[in-house]
Scaffold this motif. Sequence first.
Motif, PDB file in Angstrom:
ATOM      1  N   TRP A  14       0.800  -1.215   0.000  1.00 31.59           N
ATOM      2  CA  TRP A  14       0.000   0.000   0.000  1.00 31.59           C
ATOM      3  C   TRP A  14       0.835   1.269   0.000  1.00 31.59           C
ATOM      4  O   TRP A  14       0.442   2.275  -0.589  1.00 31.59           O
ATOM      5  CB  TRP A  14      -0.974  -0.025   1.175  1.00 31.59           C
ATOM      6  N   VAL A  15       1.973   1.256   0.619  1.00 29.40           N
ATOM      7  CA  VAL A  15       2.847   2.427   0.546  1.00 29.40           C
ATOM      8  C   VAL A  15       3.312   2.618  -0.885  1.00 29.40           C
ATOM      9  O   VAL A  15       3.355   3.730  -1.407  1.00 29.40           O
ATOM     10  CB  VAL A  15       4.053   2.295   1.500  1.00 29.40           C
ATOM     11  N   ASN A  16       3.636   1.538  -1.564  1.00 31.17           N
ATOM     12  CA  ASN A  16       4.074   1.627  -2.952  1.00 31.17           C
ATOM     13  C   ASN A  16       2.939   2.052  -3.875  1.00 31.17           C
ATOM     14  O   ASN A  16       3.136   2.818  -4.815  1.00 31.17           O
ATOM     15  CB  ASN A  16       4.662   0.297  -3.410  1.00 31.17           C
ATOM     16  N   ILE A  17       1.708   1.551  -3.597  1.00 30.02           N
ATOM     17  CA  ILE A  17       0.551   1.969  -4.395  1.00 30.02           C
ATOM     18  C   ILE A  17       0.324   3.466  -4.221  1.00 30.02           C
ATOM     19  O   ILE A  17       0.036   4.187  -5.168  1.00 30.02           O
ATOM     20  CB  ILE A  17      -0.711   1.186  -3.980  1.00 30.02           C
ATOM     21  N   TYR A  18       0.500   3.931  -2.983  1.00 35.44           N
ATOM     22  CA  TYR A  18       0.349   5.371  -2.719  1.00 35.44           C
ATOM     23  C   TYR A  18       1.349   6.180  -3.533  1.00 35.44           C
ATOM     24  O   TYR A  18       0.993   7.164  -4.178  1.00 35.44           O
ATOM     25  CB  TYR A  18       0.532   5.642  -1.226  1.00 35.44           C
ATOM     26  N   LEU A  19       2.606   5.744  -3.540  1.00 37.68           N
ATOM     27  CA  LEU A  19       3.638   6.473  -4.279  1.00 37.68           C
ATOM     28  C   LEU A  19       3.374   6.444  -5.775  1.00 37.68           C
ATOM     29  O   LEU A  19       3.571   7.429  -6.478  1.00 37.68           O
ATOM     30  CB  LEU A  19       5.011   5.889  -3.962  1.00 37.68           C
ATOM     31  N   GLU A  20       2.900   5.288  -6.277  1.00 42.89           N
ATOM     32  CA  GLU A  20       2.602   5.169  -7.698  1.00 42.89           C
ATOM     33  C   GLU A  20       1.412   6.047  -8.071  1.00 42.89           C
ATOM     34  O   GLU A  20       1.415   6.730  -9.094  1.00 42.89           O
ATOM     35  CB  GLU A  20       2.313   3.705  -8.047  1.00 42.89           C
ATOM     36  N   ALA A  21       0.380   6.030  -7.232  1.00 42.99           N
ATOM     37  CA  ALA A  21      -0.813   6.820  -7.523  1.00 42.99           C
ATOM     38  C   ALA A  21      -0.496   8.312  -7.439  1.00 42.99           C
ATOM     39  O   ALA A  21      -0.979   9.113  -8.229  1.00 42.99           O
ATOM     40  CB  ALA A  21      -1.922   6.454  -6.544  1.00 42.99           C
ATOM     41  N   LYS A  22       0.329   8.666  -6.480  1.00 41.52           N
ATOM     42  CA  LYS A  22       0.693  10.073  -6.279  1.00 41.52           C
ATOM     43  C   LYS A  22       1.355  10.651  -7.523  1.00 41.52           C
ATOM     44  O   LYS A  22       1.195  11.826  -7.839  1.00 41.52           O
ATOM     45  CB  LYS A  22       1.622  10.189  -5.078  1.00 41.52           C
ATOM     46  N   GLU A  23       2.075   9.804  -8.249  1.00 39.83           N
ATOM     47  CA  GLU A  23       2.773  10.268  -9.448  1.00 39.83           C
ATOM     48  C   GLU A  23       1.811  10.603 -10.582  1.00 39.83           C
ATOM     49  O   GLU A  23       2.169  11.314 -11.512  1.00 39.83           O
ATOM     50  CB  GLU A  23       3.760   9.196  -9.914  1.00 39.83           C
ATOM     51  N   HIS A  24       0.582  10.076 -10.497  1.00 34.59           N
ATOM     52  CA  HIS A  24      -0.340  10.219 -11.620  1.00 34.59           C
ATOM     53  C   HIS A  24      -1.533  11.130 -11.351  1.00 34.59           C
ATOM     54  O   HIS A  24      -2.341  11.361 -12.245  1.00 34.59           O
ATOM     55  CB  HIS A  24      -0.843   8.836 -12.053  1.00 34.59           C
ATOM     56  N   VAL A  25      -1.684  11.627 -10.145  1.00 36.07           N
ATOM     57  CA  VAL A  25      -2.817  12.493  -9.863  1.00 36.07           C
ATOM     58  C   VAL A  25      -2.449  13.935 -10.176  1.00 36.07           C
ATOM     59  O   VAL A  25      -1.279  14.290 -10.303  1.00 36.07           O
ATOM     60  CB  VAL A  25      -3.268  12.378  -8.386  1.00 36.07           C
ATOM     61  N   ILE A 119      14.154   9.357   2.967  1.00 41.07           N
ATOM     62  CA  ILE A 119      15.401  10.044   2.635  1.00 41.07           C
ATOM     63  C   ILE A 119      15.582  10.138   1.124  1.00 41.07           C
ATOM     64  O   ILE A 119      15.940  11.185   0.584  1.00 41.07           O
ATOM     65  CB  ILE A 119      16.602   9.307   3.260  1.00 41.07           C
ATOM     66  N   TRP A 120      15.345   9.009   0.438  1.00 45.52           N
ATOM     67  CA  TRP A 120      15.550   8.967  -1.010  1.00 45.52           C
ATOM     68  C   TRP A 120      14.275   9.168  -1.815  1.00 45.52           C
ATOM     69  O   TRP A 120      14.292   9.113  -3.027  1.00 45.52           O
ATOM     70  CB  TRP A 120      16.192   7.621  -1.381  1.00 45.52           C
ATOM     71  N   ASP A 121      13.129   9.376  -1.132  1.00 48.13           N
ATOM     72  CA  ASP A 121      11.845   9.544  -1.801  1.00 48.13           C
ATOM     73  C   ASP A 121      11.589   8.392  -2.767  1.00 48.13           C
ATOM     74  O   ASP A 121      11.284   8.591  -3.942  1.00 48.13           O
ATOM     75  CB  ASP A 121      11.791  10.885  -2.544  1.00 48.13           C
ATOM     76  N   SER A 122      11.747   7.196  -2.260  1.00 47.96           N
ATOM     77  CA  SER A 122      11.607   6.006  -3.092  1.00 47.96           C
ATOM     78  C   SER A 122      10.618   5.030  -2.479  1.00 47.96           C
ATOM     79  O   SER A 122      10.113   5.228  -1.374  1.00 47.96           O
ATOM     80  CB  SER A 122      12.964   5.325  -3.268  1.00 47.96           C
ATOM     81  N   LYS A 123      10.346   3.971  -3.195  1.00 48.66           N
ATOM     82  CA  LYS A 123       9.420   2.945  -2.716  1.00 48.66           C
ATOM     83  C   LYS A 123      10.096   2.024  -1.713  1.00 48.66           C
ATOM     84  O   LYS A 123      11.318   1.923  -1.677  1.00 48.66           O
ATOM     85  CB  LYS A 123       8.890   2.137  -3.903  1.00 48.66           C
ATOM     86  N   ILE A 124       9.280   1.368  -0.903  1.00 44.67           N
ATOM     87  CA  ILE A 124       9.808   0.392   0.049  1.00 44.67           C
ATOM     88  C   ILE A 124       9.930  -0.938  -0.684  1.00 44.67           C
ATOM     89  O   ILE A 124       8.930  -1.562  -1.035  1.00 44.67           O
ATOM     90  CB  ILE A 124       8.887   0.256   1.271  1.00 44.67           C
ATOM     91  N   SER A 179      19.112  11.764   8.801  1.00 43.08           N
ATOM     92  CA  SER A 179      17.671  11.581   8.893  1.00 43.08           C
ATOM     93  C   SER A 179      17.006  12.073   7.616  1.00 43.08           C
ATOM     94  O   SER A 179      17.648  12.694   6.768  1.00 43.08           O
ATOM     95  CB  SER A 179      17.112  12.354  10.091  1.00 43.08           C
ATOM     96  N   HIS A 180      15.686  11.833   7.484  1.00 41.37           N
ATOM     97  CA  HIS A 180      14.982  12.241   6.269  1.00 41.37           C
ATOM     98  C   HIS A 180      14.921  13.758   6.114  1.00 41.37           C
ATOM     99  O   HIS A 180      14.762  14.265   5.021  1.00 41.37           O
ATOM    100  CB  HIS A 180      13.566  11.659   6.253  1.00 41.37           C
ATOM    101  N   ASP A 181      15.056  14.505   7.231  1.00 38.57           N
ATOM    102  CA  ASP A 181      15.026  15.960   7.137  1.00 38.57           C
ATOM    103  C   ASP A 181      16.436  16.542   7.000  1.00 38.57           C
ATOM    104  O   ASP A 181      16.651  17.733   7.177  1.00 38.57           O
ATOM    105  CB  ASP A 181      14.312  16.583   8.338  1.00 38.57           C
ATOM    106  N   GLU A 182      17.405  15.672   6.694  1.00 39.45           N
ATOM    107  CA  GLU A 182      18.789  16.049   6.412  1.00 39.45           C
ATOM    108  C   GLU A 182      19.532  16.631   7.612  1.00 39.45           C
ATOM    109  O   GLU A 182      20.566  17.272   7.470  1.00 39.45           O
ATOM    110  CB  GLU A 182      18.857  17.036   5.228  1.00 39.45           C
ATOM    111  N   ILE A 183      19.006  16.410   8.797  1.00 39.62           N
ATOM    112  CA  ILE A 183      19.713  16.816  10.004  1.00 39.62           C
ATOM    113  C   ILE A 183      20.637  15.675  10.398  1.00 39.62           C
ATOM    114  O   ILE A 183      20.248  14.518  10.431  1.00 39.62           O
ATOM    115  CB  ILE A 183      18.723  17.117  11.152  1.00 39.62           C
TER     116      ILE A 183
END
Length: 198
Positions: A14-25, A119-124, A179-183
Motif C-alpha cells: 500500500w505504501v508503494n501503491i500510494y507512491l505510484e498513484a501520487k505520481e499520476h494524480v 530520505i531517497w523519496d523512493s518505494k519500500i 535523517s529524512h530531514d537532512e539533520i
Amino acid sequence: MSLKKSTYKFIIKWVNIYLEAKEHVTDYALNHNFGMQSTYDATTYQYKNKAHLPQLAHAYAISETVRKYVESANPIGTGSAKLFNVTGVRGSGSDVKANVSGKLTDSQIFGIKASVSRIWDSKIAKGNTAKFPLYVQDVRTKHRFYAIATATKGKNVLSIKVQNLKLKKKGSYRLVGISHDEIYRDWANQGKTSFQAK
C-alpha cells in the motif's frame, strides 16, 4: 514492533501503491488532502468531501502510519531509536564493518527501509537487505564522508562502503547518521560507534 510476514507485505504494497498513484494524480488532488475533493452544497450550505481517489486515500493513511513509525522508532535516525546496538566498528580502506548486538530482524529491516524511502523519496522494496546512507566522520578534522550501509536480515553486522575515500591508517573515525530531514544524527546512543582505521 513485530511484523508478521503478511503484514509486512501488506504495508509495502500500500505504501508503494500510494507512491505510484501520487505520481499520476493532478496538482489539484495533491493540494486537497491527497484524494479528497471538497464541493459546496448551496442547498444545505455545507461543504462535502468526496474521496474521488479512494485507493490513494487508503494508501495515504497507511503511508502516514509508516511515517509515524519512522519518526518514533526507526533504527537509523532519531536519538531515541534503540532498535539495534552497535557493539564495535572496524575499518580499512573504504570498507567499514559495524557489529550489532543481535541478528537483525524483519522489523529492523522494515524500519530501515521505511526510513530510507523518506530520505531517497523512493518505494519500500521487498527483500531481506536494506541499504541506507550515513556519514563516516574524521574525529580530528570533523569532516564527514558519505557512505552507504547494507543491513541483512539474520546477520549481526552492517557492511559500510565509504564513497570516494580511503580511510587513513590509524585515523580516528565515528559513524554519524542522516535523517529524512537532512539533520545529522549523533549515533553515540546506538553504541560503540567510534573506531580507528587499520
